[in-house]
Scaffold this active site. Structure first.
Site, PDB file in Angstrom:
ATOM      1  N   THR A 210      -1.541 -11.253 -17.533  1.00 39.25           N
ATOM      2  CA  THR A 210      -1.860 -11.786 -16.198  1.00 39.25           C
ATOM      3  C   THR A 210      -0.973 -11.151 -15.128  1.00 39.25           C
ATOM      4  OG1 THR A 210      -2.559 -13.858 -17.165  1.00 39.25           O
ATOM      5  CG2 THR A 210      -2.151 -13.888 -14.816  1.00 39.25           C
TER       6      THR A 210
ATOM      7  N   ASN B 235      -6.310 -12.216 -19.869  1.00 39.44           N
ATOM      8  CA  ASN B 235      -5.743 -13.246 -20.750  1.00 39.44           C
ATOM      9  C   ASN B 235      -4.546 -12.712 -21.524  1.00 39.44           C
ATOM     10  OD1 ASN B 235      -5.360 -15.790 -21.710  1.00 39.44           O
ATOM     11  ND2 ASN B 235      -6.814 -15.602 -23.360  1.00 39.44           N
TER      12      ASN B 235
ATOM     13  N   GLY C  45       1.834 -16.050 -16.886  1.00 38.80           N
ATOM     14  CA  GLY C  45       2.544 -16.641 -18.022  1.00 38.80           C
ATOM     15  C   GLY C  45       1.863 -17.876 -18.568  1.00 38.80           C
TER      16      GLY C  45
HETATM   17  O1  DON Z   1      -6.267 -18.253 -17.088  1.00 37.09           O
HETATM   18  C1  DON Z   1      -5.355 -18.586 -17.821  1.00 37.09           C
HETATM   19  O2  DON Z   1      -4.816 -19.665 -17.809  1.00 37.09           O
HETATM   20  C2  DON Z   1      -4.819 -17.590 -18.829  1.00 37.09           C
HETATM   21  N1  DON Z   1      -5.865 -16.688 -19.193  1.00 37.09           N
HETATM   22  C3  DON Z   1      -3.651 -16.909 -18.232  1.00 37.09           C
HETATM   23  C4  DON Z   1      -3.030 -15.993 -19.212  1.00 37.09           C
HETATM   24  C5  DON Z   1      -1.692 -15.568 -18.845  1.00 37.09           C
HETATM   25  O3  DON Z   1      -1.128 -15.932 -17.854  1.00 37.09           O
HETATM   26  C6  DON Z   1      -1.090 -14.622 -19.795  1.00 37.09           C
HETATM   27  N2  DON Z   1       0.306 -14.672 -19.714  1.00 37.09           N
HETATM   28  N3  DON Z   1       0.988 -15.294 -20.397  1.00 37.09           N
END
Ligand code: DON
Length: 577
Positions: free
Chosen positions: A390, A410, A482
């Site tokens: 992200t 993701n 995150g």
């Molecule tokens: O949209 C979301 O909540 C997740 N796909 C976010 C993923 C993310 O922040 C990856 N980092 N840890």
């Protein structure tokens, strides 16, 4: 024992008192009871993560990408032009985190009309998706939702960028994409963060011809930080999108290639899924905090959760407790826990009636605050997820426009699959759905029915960019990456700036904590003072000490004075102009 009794008698871990003198008394009682000097509450020293600007500011997790955004501002582009240029560039320079195979959220403030806009270009479950698609022999198989072809949801990135540019931008797609194309074609130096992610994922990257060709050396070894990475096919794809990227990505040759790849590999995304994809302009949500209005993304974002938490902490006396003080952190923990419990009600509003307005009412916030006053459930320590995918970016321009944008594929390198000819990395956003009720996803977030897989549905997200106004004008913006630590990280950085009056660099540098109700364990950064950590343990909290919790960026905005900071936990750039 005597100490812990004294601590418990203050009840400070469950106090959410609106009374500052009482709160201060609790802090003092704690310090005395523990026979330790109160932890230093001084702000962390500002570092070179910060910058100042007179006419504008761009903050990104990639310095090259921030430079792309500033270049666009210097050429007369506005904050929307600059934000999408930065997003395309960070898709090149931090391809483990985001890119044209992903999707995101954009919160936009347009100064001319004093209006806020929330653009949802989140990935969407394909039409052939089914609630039981991740069950095998009746048992959930979470890996299927994380790695491989079934993990992929219909990308929204290009549709979102196009929608924002057409509505508010002043430049054409190719002008905006030029810095990204240059970085992809000519190469860029791998950041320490990207080199680390490649090293972490190398065994999986080796299994994918496109990923190994671009991100591993010809002999299969890993690039080091500073080594040049070239993404020729991605540059060609960006160019091929021309000035009508939606026609080319969702209907034209890119769509044909993507649908053919899906078919050949047993994926579900069809040409119809791509042709049907639409970004959605939603109504931003907001809630007051002290004298501020905090604007956030509505569901399927978790923006409302941050607003609920801020509401529950809106006592006006946090600063008196001290920024790293156990009583303050105990309040945060209890409010975070209840916020994450409420998060279970959040989902795609097209499929589930999310009562977002009720969740933001004073009476519900009071109820949350009451819940936070009660004892927590028994802790069940678990390891935190290793994940730093992200990307968040923030832009403020000379005309007063502001964009807070968070985008993702993701987990790191998404589905660990790419379409080599397109240079496109496929997301694994299907893992943000509940694979089955009660089954945790990559971020240990337990799934609920509201967030069950359905065809055409958007998975619940933790991504939560915010913009804060005072007297109707933006004064700060923040966002992060995150997974669920985005919610707690944005909350803490916002409080550090709004309640503790830290500058962005100090706010971002402050050690953070994270509590998400399930698993019920408090994650604490190792930079948190040891005395504070042991005070929390003496209050009965089970802590898990971790090196870092997500990455948050922030900008404060005043006339002719923009101050921005990226997060040293992940690296990046804050560039004023
Ligand atoms: O949209 C979301 O909540 C997740 N796909 C976010 C993923 C993310 O922040 C990856 N980092 N840890």
């Amino acid at each position: 024992m005597a100490v812990s009794k004294a601590v418990m008698s203050t009840s400070c871990r469950i106090q959410l008192c609106a009374d500052g003198s009482r709160a201060t008394a609790i802090a003092l009682a704690l310090a005395i009871a523990l026979f330790v000097a109160p932890p230093s509450y001084a702000a962390a020293p500002p570092s070179d993560t910060s910058a100042a600007g007179v006419r504008g500011m761009v903050v990104s997790e990639s310095e090259d990408a921030a430079r792309a955004g500033v270049e666009i501002l210097k050429h007369g582009g506005n904050a929307v032009d600059s934000a999408v240029a930065t997003a395309l560039a960070v898709g090149v320079t931090n391809p483990a985190a985001c890119g044209i195979g992903g999707g995101g959220f954009m919160l936009i403030y347009i100064a001319k009309t004093h209006a806020f806009y929330a653009l949802d270009y989140r990935e969407t479950a394909p039409l052939q998706a089914r609630p039981d698609m991740f069950l095998r022999n009746g048992k959930p198989d979470e890996e299927l939702a994380r790695d491989g072809i079934l993990a992929v949801a219909v990308p929204g990135e290009i549709a979102g960028i196009d929608a924002a540019l057409r509505r508010f931008g002043t430049m054409k797609f190719q002008q905006i994409a030029a810095p990204a194309e240059k970085l992809a074609e000519g190469g860029f130096a791998a950041s320490p963060h990207l080199a680390g992610e490649i090293a972490h994922l190398a065994p999986k990257l080796k299994n994918d011809p496109g990923l190994s060709q671009v991100f591993l050396k010809p002999d299969g070894s890993m690039p080091k930080a500073g080594d040049t990475i070239v993404e020729t096919n991605l540059a060609a794809t960006l160019r091929r999108l021309g000035d009508d990227p939606v026609a080319n990505f969702y209907h034209g040759e890119v769509a044909t290639a993507l649908a053919a790849f899906m078919k050949a590999h047993g994926g579900l995304i069809s040409a119809a899924d791509l042709a049907n994809y639409r970004p959605i302009w939603r109504n931003p949500i907001r809630r007051r905090y002290q004298g501020y209005e905090v604007y956030a993304m509505p569901p399927p974002s978790s923006g409302g959760v941050v607003l609920e938490m801020l509401g529950a902490l809106d006592s006006g006396h946090l600063a008196g407790l001290g920024i790293d003080s156990p009583p303050y952190l105990a309040r945060l923990i209890e409010v975070m826990r209840q916020g994450f419990i409420d998060r279970e009600q959040y989902a795609d509003p097209a499929f589930v009636s999310v009562e977002i307005q009720r969740l933001l009412t004073d009476s519900h916030i009071l109820e949350l605050r009451e819940r936070a006053l009660h004892k927590k459930s028994a802790p069940q320590p678990q390891s935190p997820a290793h994940d730093h995918g992200t990307s968040n970016l923030l832009v403020a321009d000379k005309d007063g426009n502001v964009v807070a944008l968070t985008t993702t594929i993701n987990t790191v390198f998404g589905a660990k699959l790419s379409v080599p000819a397109l240079g496109l990395i496929l997301n694994d956003e299907m893992d943000d759905f509940a694979v089955a009720p009660g089954v945790p996803n990559a971020y240990r977030l337990e799934g609920e029915l509201a967030n069950q897989v359905r065809p055409g549905k958007r998975p619940l997200s933790s991504m939560t960019p915010i913009i804060v106004t005072r007297n109707g004008l933006p004064v700060m913006t923040a966002g992060g990456s995150g997974g669920p630590t985005i919610v707690s990280g944005v909350l803490q950085v916002a409080l550090d700036i709004l309640a503790f009056h830290l500058d962005p660099a100090s706010a971002v540098a402050e050690p953070r904590i994270h509590e998400q109700a399930a698993p019920d364990v408090v994650l604490v950064e190792e930079a948190m003072p040891a005395a504070t950590r042991s005070a929390l343990e003496q209050m009965g909290y089970k802590l898990k000490v971790v090196p870092a919790l997500g990455a948050v960026g922030a900008i404060t905005i005043a006339p002719g004075n923009f101050r921005g900071a990226f997060d040293a936990r992940k690296g990046g750039g804050a560039l004023g102009y």
